[in-house]
Design a protein around this motif. Structure first.
Motif, PDB file in Angstrom:
ATOM      1  N   VAL A  86       0.841  -1.196   0.000  1.00 18.73           N
ATOM      2  CA  VAL A  86       0.000   0.000   0.000  1.00 18.73           C
ATOM      3  C   VAL A  86       0.880   1.250   0.000  1.00 18.73           C
ATOM      4  CG1 VAL A  86      -1.741   1.270   1.304  1.00 18.73           C
ATOM      5  CG2 VAL A  86      -1.835  -1.209   1.215  1.00 18.73           C
ATOM      6  N   TYR A  89      -3.518   6.106   1.410  1.00 11.49           N
ATOM      7  CA  TYR A  89      -4.949   5.913   1.629  1.00 11.49           C
ATOM      8  C   TYR A  89      -5.636   7.260   1.592  1.00 11.49           C
ATOM      9  CZ  TYR A  89      -4.596   7.739   6.369  1.00 11.49           C
ATOM     10  OH  TYR A  89      -4.416   8.547   7.451  1.00 11.49           O
ATOM     11  N   ILE A 100     -12.641   3.894   3.703  1.00  9.91           N
ATOM     12  CA  ILE A 100     -11.237   4.230   3.619  1.00  9.91           C
ATOM     13  C   ILE A 100     -10.730   3.467   2.395  1.00  9.91           C
ATOM     14  CG2 ILE A 100     -10.549   2.418   5.234  1.00  9.91           C
ATOM     15  CD1 ILE A 100      -8.232   4.204   6.030  1.00  9.91           C
ATOM     16  N   CYS A 101     -10.136   4.198   1.485  1.00 10.05           N
ATOM     17  CA  CYS A 101      -9.685   3.604   0.220  1.00 10.05           C
ATOM     18  C   CYS A 101      -8.167   3.483   0.268  1.00 10.05           C
ATOM     19  CB  CYS A 101     -10.124   4.480  -0.947  1.00 10.05           C
ATOM     20  SG  CYS A 101      -9.836   3.718  -2.526  1.00 10.05           S
ATOM     21  N   LEU A 102      -7.656   2.272   0.192  1.00  6.54           N
ATOM     22  CA  LEU A 102      -6.221   2.017   0.200  1.00  6.54           C
ATOM     23  C   LEU A 102      -5.717   1.958  -1.232  1.00  6.54           C
ATOM     24  CD1 LEU A 102      -6.241  -0.832   2.857  1.00  6.54           C
ATOM     25  CD2 LEU A 102      -5.737   1.573   3.231  1.00  6.54           C
ATOM     26  N   GLU A 109      -6.999  -0.300  -6.047  1.00 11.13           N
ATOM     27  CA  GLU A 109      -7.550   0.291  -4.837  1.00 11.13           C
ATOM     28  C   GLU A 109      -8.370  -0.761  -4.092  1.00 11.13           C
ATOM     29  OE1 GLU A 109      -9.854   3.650  -6.010  1.00 11.13           O
ATOM     30  OE2 GLU A 109      -8.095   4.944  -6.188  1.00 11.13           O
ATOM     31  N   TYR A 133      -0.780   9.423   4.133  1.00 14.27           N
ATOM     32  CA  TYR A 133      -2.067   9.935   3.666  1.00 14.27           C
ATOM     33  C   TYR A 133      -1.882  10.594   2.318  1.00 14.27           C
ATOM     34  CZ  TYR A 133      -6.482  12.451   3.684  1.00 14.27           C
ATOM     35  OH  TYR A 133      -7.723  12.930   3.356  1.00 14.27           O
TER      36      TYR A 133
END
Length: 137
Positions: A86, A89, A100-102, A109, A133
């Motif tokens: 990842v 996010y 919450i979109c990783l 995603e 972030y």
């Protein structure tokens, strides 16, 4: 790190939905007895809040875990993502739910449903230790 449902938010949802369920419980029988179809219709529309009432009541009794960060993985109820893959996010709204979109390094995603039970501020500082972030494009 464990992210659980926010109690204060659950109490507000429970009380707000209880008001509508109470209107439905009282309004439908009274509307039928007095032959007031507007009151019956309002009671039936108020019953749409019954699932929210039940869900908030269950989560008040037993708080649910939204996701856990453990052993290099972010684990939710349905998804497990390796944190090494990842790159960032972001927080998003889709319909009536927040996610919450990783963002993965390969461009994919993964969306994790927060079920409107937690806000980004509840866990952002702790999560930034693991993932930076990013702002969505």
């Amino acid at each position: 790190m464990v992210v659980r449902s926010n109690r204060k938010k659950l109490v507000i949802k429970f009380l707000a939905s209880f008001v509508f369920v109470l209107v439905a419980i009282i309004g439908i029988p009274y509307g039928i007895r007095e032959m007031e179809f507007g009151l019956v219709g309002a009671g039936i529309l108020a019953l749409c809040f019954f699932p929210v009432f039940i869900r908030s009541f269950i989560n008040l009794i037993k708080p649910s875990t939204i996701f856990v960060v453990k052993n290099g993985y972010l684990i939710s109820k349905r998804k497990k993502v390796e944190l090494a893959l990842v790159k960032g996010y972001y927080f998003m709204w889709m319909g009536l739910s927040n996610y919450i979109c990783l963002v993965k390094k390969d461009g994919g995603e993964v969306k994790i449903n927060l079920k409107n039970l937690v806000d980004l501020e509840d866990f952002q500082k702790e999560l930034e230790q693991y993932i930076p972030y990013v702002n969505p494009d």
